[in-house]
Design a protein around this motif. Structure first.
Motif, short mmCIF file in Angstrom:
data_model
loop_
_atom_site.label_atom_id
_atom_site.label_comp_id
_atom_site.label_asym_id
_atom_site.label_seq_id
_atom_site.Cartn_x
_atom_site.Cartn_y
_atom_site.Cartn_z
N ASP A 38 45.30 47.69 39.86
CA ASP A 38 44.26 48.40 40.62
C ASP A 38 43.35 49.24 39.73
N GLU A 39 43.82 49.57 38.52
CA GLU A 39 42.95 50.32 37.60
C GLU A 39 41.77 49.46 37.16
N THR A 40 41.92 48.14 37.25
CA THR A 40 40.84 47.22 36.90
C THR A 40 40.09 46.78 38.14
N LEU A 41 40.79 46.31 39.14
CA LEU A 41 40.17 45.83 40.37
C LEU A 41 40.83 46.56 41.53
N PRO A 42 40.26 47.73 41.90
CA PRO A 42 40.87 48.56 42.94
C PRO A 42 41.03 47.82 44.27
N ALA A 43 41.98 48.28 45.06
CA ALA A 43 42.31 47.63 46.33
C ALA A 43 41.11 47.51 47.26
N ASP A 44 40.24 48.51 47.30
CA ASP A 44 39.09 48.43 48.21
C ASP A 44 38.08 47.38 47.74
N ILE A 45 37.96 47.17 46.46
CA ILE A 45 37.08 46.10 45.96
C ILE A 45 37.71 44.75 46.28
N ARG A 46 39.01 44.63 46.09
CA ARG A 46 39.70 43.38 46.45
C ARG A 46 39.47 43.06 47.92
N GLY A 132 24.56 51.75 46.18
CA GLY A 132 25.75 51.31 46.89
C GLY A 132 26.58 50.24 46.23
N ALA A 133 26.20 49.76 45.04
CA ALA A 133 26.98 48.72 44.35
C ALA A 133 28.30 49.30 43.85
N ARG A 134 29.28 48.43 43.72
CA ARG A 134 30.56 48.77 43.11
C ARG A 134 30.51 48.30 41.66
N VAL A 135 31.26 48.95 40.78
CA VAL A 135 31.18 48.64 39.34
C VAL A 135 32.58 48.51 38.73
N VAL A 136 32.76 47.41 38.01
CA VAL A 136 33.95 47.23 37.16
C VAL A 136 33.43 47.07 35.73
N ALA A 137 34.01 47.82 34.82
CA ALA A 137 33.58 47.79 33.42
C ALA A 137 34.56 47.01 32.57
N ILE A 138 34.01 46.29 31.61
CA ILE A 138 34.78 45.73 30.50
C ILE A 138 34.31 46.50 29.28
N VAL A 139 35.21 47.26 28.69
CA VAL A 139 34.80 48.18 27.62
C VAL A 139 35.97 48.40 26.68
N ASN A 140 35.65 48.81 25.47
CA ASN A 140 36.68 49.00 24.46
C ASN A 140 36.95 50.45 24.12
N ARG A 141 36.28 51.36 24.74
CA ARG A 141 36.49 52.76 24.37
C ARG A 141 36.95 53.55 25.59
N ARG A 142 38.19 53.98 25.54
CA ARG A 142 38.73 54.80 26.63
C ARG A 142 37.93 56.09 26.74
N ASN A 143 37.82 56.58 27.95
CA ASN A 143 37.13 57.85 28.24
C ASN A 143 35.66 57.83 27.86
N SER A 144 35.07 56.66 27.78
CA SER A 144 33.64 56.58 27.48
C SER A 144 32.84 56.86 28.75
N ASP A 145 31.54 57.04 28.60
CA ASP A 145 30.67 57.29 29.75
C ASP A 145 30.77 56.17 30.77
N LYS A 149 31.78 56.12 34.97
CA LYS A 149 30.83 55.66 35.98
C LYS A 149 31.35 54.49 36.81
N SER A 150 32.52 53.96 36.45
CA SER A 150 33.01 52.71 37.03
C SER A 150 34.15 52.93 38.01
N ASP A 151 34.25 52.00 38.97
CA ASP A 151 35.35 52.03 39.93
C ASP A 151 36.63 51.48 39.31
N GLY A 152 36.49 50.53 38.40
CA GLY A 152 37.62 49.93 37.72
C GLY A 152 37.25 49.61 36.29
N VAL A 153 38.25 49.54 35.41
CA VAL A 153 38.00 49.29 34.00
C VAL A 153 39.02 48.29 33.47
#
Length: 190
Positions: A38-46, A132-145, A149-153
């Motif tokens: 759920d940290e990547t794809l939260p239940a509400d997005i699923r 109103g869009a939902r956002v999932v990030a693919i990123v390599n730096r923890r605690n980045s901006d 800003k994202s719902d899941g990472v």
């Protein structure tokens, strides 16, 4: 131990790729399965994918991240071909400059960034979230901006494997791996 960072990053690429898959691509009964929490794809997005509330997936990034995003979009398009989900990859600047809609509540944005500090990508995320869009990030730096800003990472490598070379190598390969994992997981919810 290397004459320049580019050679170091190229040499680090296989390990970074493996770390991206670790714990997310698992073998069960002789088959490989993608497991993202759920940290990547939260239940509400699923749930919004499953009930059709989310009808579009836009994959954004800049420079190599945008190119890596194309692999995610192509894979996801094939995986959801029999559904109504529309998928597209485009540079973040193209979305913010020409493709914003007043209501984007039917849209899942997958924002890809090595550092999570890419101004063009982060500003676009701000704009789509405000619509109103939902956002999932693919990123390599923890605690980045971008994480904030994202719902899941979904972290590439271990979320701490910062690319030091200007030419993206290990981050690029890891973004492709993470994108394919995410594509399979999203398709499983539709």
């Amino acid at each position: 131990d290397y004459p320049h960072y580019l050679l170091k990053e190229i040499s680090d690429a296989p390990g970074s790729f493996r770390k991206t898959l670790r714990g997310k691509l698992v073998e069960r009964d002789g088959d490989l399965h993608v497991v993202l929490g759920d940290e990547t794809l939260p239940a509400d997005i699923r749930a919004s994918l499953a009930d059709g509330t989310l009808q579009r997936v836009l994959v954004i990034g800049q420079r190599p991240a945008a190119v890596a995003g194309q692999s995610l979009a192509l894979a996801l398009t094939d995986l959801v071909a029999d559904t109504g989900l529309r998928v597209e990859a485009l540079p973040a600047t193209e979305l913010s400059g020409f493709r914003l809609r007043a209501d984007m509540s039917d849209t899942l944005i997958v924002a890809i960034s090595q550092s999570g500090t890419t101004t063009d990508t982060n500003r676009t995320v701000d704009l789509v979230r405000g619509r109103g869009a939902r956002v999932v990030a693919i990123v390599n730096r923890r605690n980045s901006d971008l994480c904030d800003k994202s719902d899941g990472v979904l972290y590439t490598s271990d979320g701490r494997d910062v690319e030091m070379s200007v030419a993206s190598t290990k981050a690029f390969y890891s973004q492709i791996a993470a994108g394919l994992l995410l594509a399979v997981e999203i398709a499983g919810e539709v």
